[in-house]
Design a protein around this motif. Structure first.
Motif, short mmCIF file in Angstrom:
data_model
loop_
_atom_site.label_atom_id
_atom_site.label_comp_id
_atom_site.label_asym_id
_atom_site.label_seq_id
_atom_site.Cartn_x
_atom_site.Cartn_y
_atom_site.Cartn_z
N ASN A 183 0.81 -1.21 0.00
CA ASN A 183 0.00 0.00 0.00
C ASN A 183 0.85 1.28 0.00
O ASN A 183 0.44 2.32 0.50
CB ASN A 183 -0.97 0.00 1.19
N THR A 184 2.08 1.19 -0.52
CA THR A 184 2.97 2.35 -0.59
C THR A 184 3.36 2.58 -2.04
O THR A 184 3.67 1.63 -2.76
CB THR A 184 4.23 2.11 0.26
N THR A 185 3.34 3.82 -2.47
CA THR A 185 3.73 4.19 -3.83
C THR A 185 4.83 5.24 -3.75
O THR A 185 4.70 6.22 -3.01
CB THR A 185 2.53 4.76 -4.61
N LYS A 186 5.89 5.02 -4.50
CA LYS A 186 7.00 5.98 -4.56
C LYS A 186 7.02 6.57 -5.97
O LYS A 186 6.95 5.83 -6.95
CB LYS A 186 8.32 5.29 -4.24
N VAL A 187 7.11 7.89 -6.05
CA VAL A 187 7.00 8.59 -7.33
C VAL A 187 8.08 9.65 -7.43
O VAL A 187 8.35 10.37 -6.47
CB VAL A 187 5.62 9.29 -7.45
N ILE A 188 8.69 9.75 -8.62
CA ILE A 188 9.55 10.89 -8.94
C ILE A 188 8.80 11.72 -9.98
O ILE A 188 8.42 11.20 -11.03
CB ILE A 188 10.91 10.46 -9.49
N HIS A 189 8.55 12.97 -9.66
CA HIS A 189 7.83 13.87 -10.55
C HIS A 189 8.84 14.86 -11.14
O HIS A 189 9.59 15.48 -10.39
CB HIS A 189 6.75 14.63 -9.75
N THR A 190 8.85 14.96 -12.47
CA THR A 190 9.75 15.89 -13.14
C THR A 190 8.93 16.95 -13.85
O THR A 190 8.03 16.63 -14.63
CB THR A 190 10.65 15.16 -14.16
N LYS A 191 9.23 18.21 -13.54
CA LYS A 191 8.53 19.35 -14.15
C LYS A 191 9.54 20.47 -14.28
O LYS A 191 10.23 20.78 -13.31
CB LYS A 191 7.36 19.76 -13.25
N PHE A 192 9.63 21.05 -15.46
CA PHE A 192 10.60 22.12 -15.75
C PHE A 192 12.02 21.69 -15.38
O PHE A 192 12.82 22.49 -14.93
CB PHE A 192 10.24 23.41 -14.99
N GLY A 193 12.32 20.41 -15.53
CA GLY A 193 13.65 19.90 -15.24
C GLY A 193 13.94 19.66 -13.77
O GLY A 193 14.96 19.09 -13.43
N GLU A 194 13.04 20.08 -12.88
CA GLU A 194 13.24 19.85 -11.45
C GLU A 194 12.51 18.58 -11.04
O GLU A 194 11.37 18.36 -11.42
CB GLU A 194 12.70 21.03 -10.63
N ARG A 195 13.19 17.74 -10.26
CA ARG A 195 12.60 16.48 -9.83
C ARG A 195 12.21 16.55 -8.36
O ARG A 195 12.96 17.06 -7.53
CB ARG A 195 13.60 15.35 -10.02
N SER A 196 11.03 16.03 -8.06
CA SER A 196 10.55 15.91 -6.69
C SER A 196 10.29 14.45 -6.41
O SER A 196 9.81 13.72 -7.28
CB SER A 196 9.26 16.71 -6.48
N TYR A 197 10.57 14.01 -5.20
CA TYR A 197 10.39 12.61 -4.81
C TYR A 197 9.26 12.57 -3.79
O TYR A 197 9.29 13.27 -2.79
CB TYR A 197 11.71 12.11 -4.21
N TYR A 198 8.26 11.73 -4.06
CA TYR A 198 7.10 11.61 -3.19
C TYR A 198 6.94 10.16 -2.74
O TYR A 198 7.23 9.23 -3.48
CB TYR A 198 5.81 11.97 -3.93
N ILE A 199 6.42 9.99 -1.54
CA ILE A 199 6.00 8.67 -1.07
C ILE A 199 4.56 8.81 -0.62
O ILE A 199 4.22 9.71 0.16
CB ILE A 199 6.88 8.16 0.09
N TYR A 200 3.70 7.93 -1.12
CA TYR A 200 2.29 7.90 -0.73
C TYR A 200 2.04 6.63 0.08
O TYR A 200 2.49 5.56 -0.28
CB TYR A 200 1.37 7.85 -1.95
N SER A 201 1.29 6.77 1.17
CA SER A 201 0.78 5.62 1.90
C SER A 201 -0.72 5.63 1.66
O SER A 201 -1.42 6.52 2.15
CB SER A 201 1.09 5.74 3.39
#
Length: 152
Positions: free
Chosen positions: A36-54
């Motif tokens: 039940n955990t999702t890990k995501v890297i979001h890239t927008k305008f060349g900047e990357r953000s790392y998210y974890i969802y429970s």
């Protein structure tokens, strides 16, 4: 009042709707050993953000991850990637985002509209080109399931 966000599929954006500020975005869904955990890297305008969802709750966000961490995370076996082109548009006086998906989701087009309240959303007059509402606000995580591929 709580703001309400709704996503809708569309048939085809009419030429009369002006698209502004185009940019590409990418969502890279990483394997997770935790249930039940999702890990995501979001890239927008060349900047990357790392998210974890429970479940559906975002529990961790790390902005500006460096290339070394990005490649370390993205080279861990099977991944799912969702790519899209994003535009700002206006629909019946509402600011919205138009998503044109790429890759294996080519042809899928979605609009995201923010409403001031549930009543505002109910009173919204949808143009005929706006089709079905996507009920799951994290639908892109579900779309990612259909784009599995092995990292080469």
């Amino acid at each position: 009042m709580n703001k309400i966000t709704k996503f809708y599929t569309i048939s085809m954006l009419p030429s009369s709707v002006q698209r502004r500020n185009p940019h590409d975005e990418s969502l890279l869904f990483l394997n997770s050993t935790e249930e039940n955990t999702t890990k995501v890297i979001h890239t927008k305008f060349g900047e990357r953000s790392y998210y974890i969802y429970s479940g559906e709750e975002r529990v961790f966000e790390k902005h500006g991850i460096d290339d070394a961490l990005y490649f370390a995370l993205s080279n861990k076996g099977k991944i799912r990637e969702v790519k899209k082109e994003v535009f700002q548009i206006e629909i019946n006086g509402k600011n919205a985002l138009h998503f044109k998906y790429k890759g294996s989701l080519f042809g899928l087009e979605v609009v995201k509209i923010n409403f001031d309240s549930e009543e505002d959303a109910l009173n919204f007059k949808r143009p005929t080109w706006i089709k079905d509402e996507l009920k799951n606000k994290f639908f892109e995580k579900e779309l990612g399931k259909f784009t599995n591929r092995e990292k080469e």
